[in-house]
Write a protein that holds these residues in place. Sequence first.
Motif, short mmCIF file in Angstrom:
data_model
loop_
_atom_site.label_atom_id
_atom_site.label_comp_id
_atom_site.label_asym_id
_atom_site.label_seq_id
_atom_site.Cartn_x
_atom_site.Cartn_y
_atom_site.Cartn_z
N GLY A 20 8.65 -16.73 -11.84
CA GLY A 20 8.85 -15.28 -11.87
C GLY A 20 10.09 -14.95 -11.05
O GLY A 20 10.18 -13.89 -10.44
N GLY A 24 13.57 -8.84 -10.09
CA GLY A 24 12.82 -8.20 -9.01
C GLY A 24 12.68 -9.02 -7.74
O GLY A 24 13.64 -9.62 -7.24
N ILE A 25 11.46 -9.05 -7.23
CA ILE A 25 11.18 -9.72 -5.95
C ILE A 25 11.45 -11.22 -6.05
O ILE A 25 12.05 -11.82 -5.15
CB ILE A 25 9.70 -9.45 -5.55
CG1 ILE A 25 9.51 -7.96 -5.23
CG2 ILE A 25 9.30 -10.31 -4.35
CD1 ILE A 25 8.05 -7.53 -5.07
N GLY A 26 11.02 -11.85 -7.13
CA GLY A 26 11.21 -13.29 -7.29
C GLY A 26 12.68 -13.66 -7.31
O GLY A 26 13.09 -14.66 -6.70
N SER A 44 11.40 -18.12 -15.47
CA SER A 44 10.42 -17.24 -16.12
C SER A 44 10.40 -17.64 -17.59
O SER A 44 10.80 -18.77 -17.91
CB SER A 44 10.74 -15.76 -15.91
OG SER A 44 11.96 -15.43 -16.52
N CYS A 69 9.49 -21.23 -18.08
CA CYS A 69 8.09 -21.51 -17.74
C CYS A 69 7.24 -20.27 -18.03
O CYS A 69 7.61 -19.16 -17.66
CB CYS A 69 7.99 -21.86 -16.25
SG CYS A 69 6.29 -22.05 -15.69
N VAL A 71 3.52 -19.05 -17.19
CA VAL A 71 2.38 -19.46 -16.35
C VAL A 71 1.06 -19.45 -17.11
O VAL A 71 0.05 -19.94 -16.61
CB VAL A 71 2.25 -18.61 -15.06
CG1 VAL A 71 3.45 -18.81 -14.17
CG2 VAL A 71 2.00 -17.15 -15.38
N ARG A 72 1.05 -18.91 -18.34
CA ARG A 72 -0.16 -18.95 -19.16
C ARG A 72 -0.28 -20.28 -19.90
O ARG A 72 -1.26 -20.52 -20.58
CB ARG A 72 -0.15 -17.77 -20.16
CG ARG A 72 0.03 -16.44 -19.47
CD ARG A 72 -0.10 -15.28 -20.41
NE ARG A 72 -1.49 -15.05 -20.78
CZ ARG A 72 -1.91 -14.02 -21.51
NH1 ARG A 72 -1.04 -13.13 -21.93
NH2 ARG A 72 -3.19 -13.89 -21.80
N ALA A 98 5.32 -14.50 -10.44
CA ALA A 98 5.13 -13.92 -11.77
C ALA A 98 4.01 -12.89 -11.73
O ALA A 98 2.99 -13.09 -11.06
CB ALA A 98 4.79 -15.02 -12.78
N LYS A 163 -5.17 -9.63 -7.90
CA LYS A 163 -4.51 -9.80 -6.60
C LYS A 163 -5.53 -10.07 -5.49
O LYS A 163 -5.24 -10.83 -4.56
CB LYS A 163 -3.64 -8.58 -6.28
CG LYS A 163 -2.44 -8.42 -7.21
CD LYS A 163 -1.47 -9.60 -7.13
CE LYS A 163 -0.20 -9.35 -7.95
NZ LYS A 163 0.75 -10.48 -7.86
N PHE A 190 5.08 -0.87 -1.88
CA PHE A 190 5.93 -0.45 -3.00
C PHE A 190 7.35 -1.00 -2.84
O PHE A 190 7.96 -0.87 -1.79
CB PHE A 190 5.97 1.08 -3.08
CG PHE A 190 4.63 1.67 -3.45
CD1 PHE A 190 4.18 1.61 -4.76
CD2 PHE A 190 3.82 2.26 -2.48
CE1 PHE A 190 2.94 2.14 -5.11
CE2 PHE A 190 2.58 2.79 -2.82
CZ PHE A 190 2.13 2.72 -4.14
N MET A 195 9.19 -3.74 -12.28
CA MET A 195 7.77 -3.44 -12.41
C MET A 195 7.42 -2.06 -11.87
O MET A 195 6.76 -1.26 -12.53
CB MET A 195 6.92 -4.50 -11.69
CG MET A 195 5.43 -4.27 -11.80
SD MET A 195 4.45 -5.47 -10.88
CE MET A 195 4.44 -6.85 -12.00
N1 LIG Z 1 7.26 -4.04 -7.20
C1 LIG Z 1 6.22 -3.76 -6.43
O1 LIG Z 1 6.08 -2.64 -5.94
C2 LIG Z 1 5.21 -4.84 -6.13
C3 LIG Z 1 4.26 -4.58 -5.15
C4 LIG Z 1 3.30 -5.55 -4.83
C5 LIG Z 1 3.34 -6.77 -5.49
N2 LIG Z 1 4.27 -7.01 -6.45
C6 LIG Z 1 4.23 -8.33 -7.09
O2 LIG Z 1 5.49 -8.92 -6.98
C7 LIG Z 1 5.65 -9.88 -8.03
C8 LIG Z 1 6.98 -9.63 -8.68
O3 LIG Z 1 6.98 -8.35 -9.30
P1 LIG Z 1 8.29 -7.45 -9.37
O4 LIG Z 1 7.96 -6.14 -8.80
O5 LIG Z 1 9.45 -8.19 -8.87
O6 LIG Z 1 8.40 -7.18 -10.94
P2 LIG Z 1 9.17 -7.94 -12.08
O7 LIG Z 1 8.62 -7.43 -13.35
O8 LIG Z 1 10.64 -7.84 -11.87
O9 LIG Z 1 8.76 -9.48 -11.86
C9 LIG Z 1 7.74 -10.11 -12.54
C10 LIG Z 1 8.28 -11.43 -13.05
O10 LIG Z 1 7.20 -12.18 -13.63
C11 LIG Z 1 7.70 -12.78 -14.81
N3 LIG Z 1 6.57 -13.07 -15.69
C12 LIG Z 1 5.71 -12.21 -16.29
N4 LIG Z 1 4.82 -12.89 -17.04
C13 LIG Z 1 5.13 -14.20 -16.90
C14 LIG Z 1 4.58 -15.40 -17.40
N5 LIG Z 1 3.55 -15.38 -18.28
N6 LIG Z 1 5.13 -16.58 -17.05
C15 LIG Z 1 6.18 -16.63 -16.20
N7 LIG Z 1 6.77 -15.53 -15.68
C16 LIG Z 1 6.23 -14.34 -16.04
C17 LIG Z 1 8.66 -11.75 -15.40
O11 LIG Z 1 9.56 -12.35 -16.30
C18 LIG Z 1 9.35 -11.26 -14.13
O12 LIG Z 1 10.45 -12.09 -13.83
C19 LIG Z 1 4.46 -9.68 -8.96
O13 LIG Z 1 3.50 -10.67 -8.73
C20 LIG Z 1 3.95 -8.32 -8.57
O14 LIG Z 1 2.57 -8.18 -8.85
C21 LIG Z 1 5.20 -6.08 -6.79
#
Ligand SMILES: NC(=O)c1ccc[n+]([C@@H]2O[C@H](COP(=O)([O-])OP(=O)(O)OC[C@H]3O[C@@H](n4cnc5c(N)ncnc54)[C@H](O)[C@@H]3O)[C@@H](O)[C@H]2O)c1
Length: 256
Positions: A20, A24-26, A44, A69, A71-72, A98, A163, A190, A195
């Motif tokens: 992931g 975003g965060i990843g 991803s 990749c 993850v499912r 992810a 979660k 947040f 996302m």
């Molecule tokens: N943004 C927020 O406010 C927030 C808050 C708490 C937790 N999170 C968590 O942070 C993590 C990253 O989220 P984000 O906010 O950066 O959003 P994001 O949508 O940018 O990141 C999610 C990533 O997961 C990847 N992904 C989705 N399904 C996938 C799969 N089946 N296999 C592989 N990769 C897959 C997407 O391609 C994407 O790169 C997540 O686990 C999310 O739950 C986010």
Amino acid sequence: MASDSEPAVSVEDRSAVVIGGTTGIGRAIALAFADEGADVVATSRTREAVEDVATELRDRGATTAEVTCDVRDRESIERLRDVAEETLGSVDVLVNSAGTVAQSPITEMSEEEWARDIDVCLTGVFRACQIFGRTMTEGSIVNVSSMSAGQAREARAAYCAAKSGVDGLTRAAAADLAPDVRVNAVAPGFVKTPMAGPKLDDGSSFRETVDERTPMERVATPEEIAGTVIYLASDAASFTTAQVVTVDGGYDVSSL
Ligand SMILES: NC(=O)c1ccc[n+]([C@@H]2O[C@H](COP(=O)([O-])OP(=O)(O)OC[C@H]3O[C@@H](n4cnc5c(N)ncnc54)[C@H](O)[C@@H]3O)[C@@H](O)[C@H]2O)c1
């Protein structure tokens, strides 16, 4: 392992895999590892996204590999591990970032929405911890959980359940993989990313309410979550395992 001298907040020369890790965060985590001198495979599901982040990682001096990749799909995680080990020599750090979030009240949530969030956010983390845990001989796993794990959030039943599961899985995996591999989670509040960005920027009073309730008076940047992940992966956290570290500017425990 920590040396006799003071443990360092350093991941220099470590090898990290970020699932992931293309948005975003990843993505911020992957780039932060590269900036700190680590080699990184960020992945991803789509080839274009993987190529795009790989270019940025190479620009920052990291050795990387381009491998998708899902993850499912257990086999794709096994292929990721094999490619990462071949390219980087070994994997010292695994980050599971992810995630998907279905947004329906429980009375309307479909079986498909429920199953997808549980499979991506929880079972995907289980698969990756198991597959990488079988060959990692030392190092650290960091799972990206969420402040939502402990909250009563509207229209997020599958996500909150997944979660909460990640927090429990993190503690159990930490027990199974100790003492060689530490397993922790970071629970963001947040963060403006693909996302959460649309909800935070939808022009409603939601963003104002979040900012008002947060002692830090704002949401986080993805880089602020990456900082905690770097710490957890470093020797400075050499005795920290089975923990969930909340990074939310104080939102969750605010009295406001
Ligand atoms: N943004 C927020 O406010 C927030 C808050 C708490 C937790 N999170 C968590 O942070 C993590 C990253 O989220 P984000 O906010 O950066 O959003 P994001 O949508 O940018 O990141 C999610 C990533 O997961 C990847 N992904 C989705 N399904 C996938 C799969 N089946 N296999 C592989 N990769 C897959 C997407 O391609 C994407 O790169 C997540 O686990 C999310 O739950 C986010």
